[in-house]
Design an enzyme around this catalytic site. Sequence first.
Site, PDB file in Angstrom:
ATOM      1  CE  LYS A 178      -0.117   6.933  84.991  1.00 26.50           C
ATOM      2  NZ  LYS A 178      -0.207   8.358  84.516  1.00 26.50           N
ATOM      3  N   GLY A 209      -3.809  12.283  75.789  1.00 28.82           N
ATOM      4  CA  GLY A 209      -4.772  12.110  74.653  1.00 28.82           C
ATOM      5  C   GLY A 209      -4.783  13.015  73.483  1.00 28.82           C
ATOM      6  CB  ALA A 244       0.450  11.841  78.746  1.00 29.57           C
ATOM      7  N   GLY A 245       0.540  11.523  75.600  1.00 26.94           N
ATOM      8  CA  GLY A 245       0.883  12.155  74.440  1.00 26.94           C
ATOM      9  C   GLY A 245       1.320  11.610  73.092  1.00 26.94           C
TER      10      GLY A 245
HETATM   11  C1  LIG Z   1      -3.208   6.028  81.171  1.00 24.22           C
HETATM   12  C2  LIG Z   1      -2.597   7.246  81.893  1.00 24.22           C
HETATM   13  O1  LIG Z   1      -2.257   6.663  83.045  1.00 24.22           O
HETATM   14  C3  LIG Z   1      -2.695   8.570  81.575  1.00 24.22           C
HETATM   15  O2  LIG Z   1      -1.405   9.107  82.136  1.00 24.22           O
HETATM   16  C4  LIG Z   1      -2.784   8.837  80.131  1.00 24.22           C
HETATM   17  O3  LIG Z   1      -4.133   8.424  79.688  1.00 24.22           O
HETATM   18  C5  LIG Z   1      -1.762   8.550  79.168  1.00 24.22           C
HETATM   19  O4  LIG Z   1      -1.830   9.598  78.195  1.00 24.22           O
HETATM   20  P1  LIG Z   1      -2.225   8.879  76.637  1.00 24.22           P
HETATM   21  O5  LIG Z   1      -3.674   8.477  76.824  1.00 24.22           O
HETATM   22  O6  LIG Z   1      -2.051  10.388  76.061  1.00 24.22           O
HETATM   23  O7  LIG Z   1      -1.221   7.928  76.336  1.00 24.22           O
END
Ligand SMILES: CC(=O)[C@@H](O)[C@H](O)COP(=O)(O)O
EC number: 2.8.1.10
Length: 266
Positions: free
Chosen positions: A105, A166, A192-193
């Site tokens: 990733k 986050g 994310a988010g």
């Molecule tokens: C875990 C990861 O690969 C990240 O892209 C990120 O931490 C994901 O976002 P959230 O923590 O907001 O779910």
Amino acid sequence: MTEIQEDALEIAGVRYRSRLLVGTGKYKDMEETRQAIEASGAEIVTVAIRRTNIGQNPGEPNLLDVIPPDRYTILPNTAGCFTAEDAVRTCRLARELLDGRNLVKLEVLADQKTLFPNVVETIKAAEVLVREGFDVMVYTSDDPIIARQLAEIGCVAVMPLAGLIGSGLGICNPYNLRIILEEATVPILVDAGVGTASDAAIAMELGCAGVLMNTAIAAAQKPVLMAEAMKHAVLAGRGAYLAGRMPRRLYAAASSPWEGTFVGNE
Ligand SMILES: CC(=O)[C@@H](O)[C@H](O)COP(=O)(O)O
């Protein structure tokens, strides 16, 4: 088998039953990490190579002891990289640590305050990694043009943010996501988010192929319970997407017909 049980997510030629991908950061300890991941039903688990020991530091606790690679697909990520060069170097290290596995990733961040992706550096890194034979799942902004470019470069999945990493703000721009999804040529996963279960369900109802999350589970008051809730939310959202929602109407439509009623109007 029902349609939803048969429904698989395919990434780089591998089929997965779960469309929920989870991170491994921010947990109280390894045991909580293990339990939450198990409860989530996730099969793909992402690990920040620059922050987590998966064998780089022999003698220290190794995450792979609780998330064994023979049970989970380990998805090394480049969290903490701010240049294409750093991200590429991190992916090469991950490939060595994981016996030559190519799935990564890619995330190249722009600054510490927003952790927004630096899309220029992301594109540069994606070009190099695809040339080197990596299967690149790429974290990006919700810009449809960048998403299209990343797919054209050869990334195996494109992962636009729902909101800042986050933040737990949920899907900040569903309209951009809809445009990305409309012209998708590879799986599109929200990354994310996400803050709570309804965010995950909405992403799936929009037609996303999956959702990747970390903080929503790890920072919940009961992470293991939230992990389970997320599993159900992703399944429910996917089911609703496959079923096709009813059209929205401005006015009421009675649930039973007016004609031929048994009672009244005598
Ligand atoms: C875990 C990861 O690969 C990240 O892209 C990120 O931490 C994901 O976002 P959230 O923590 O907001 O779910």
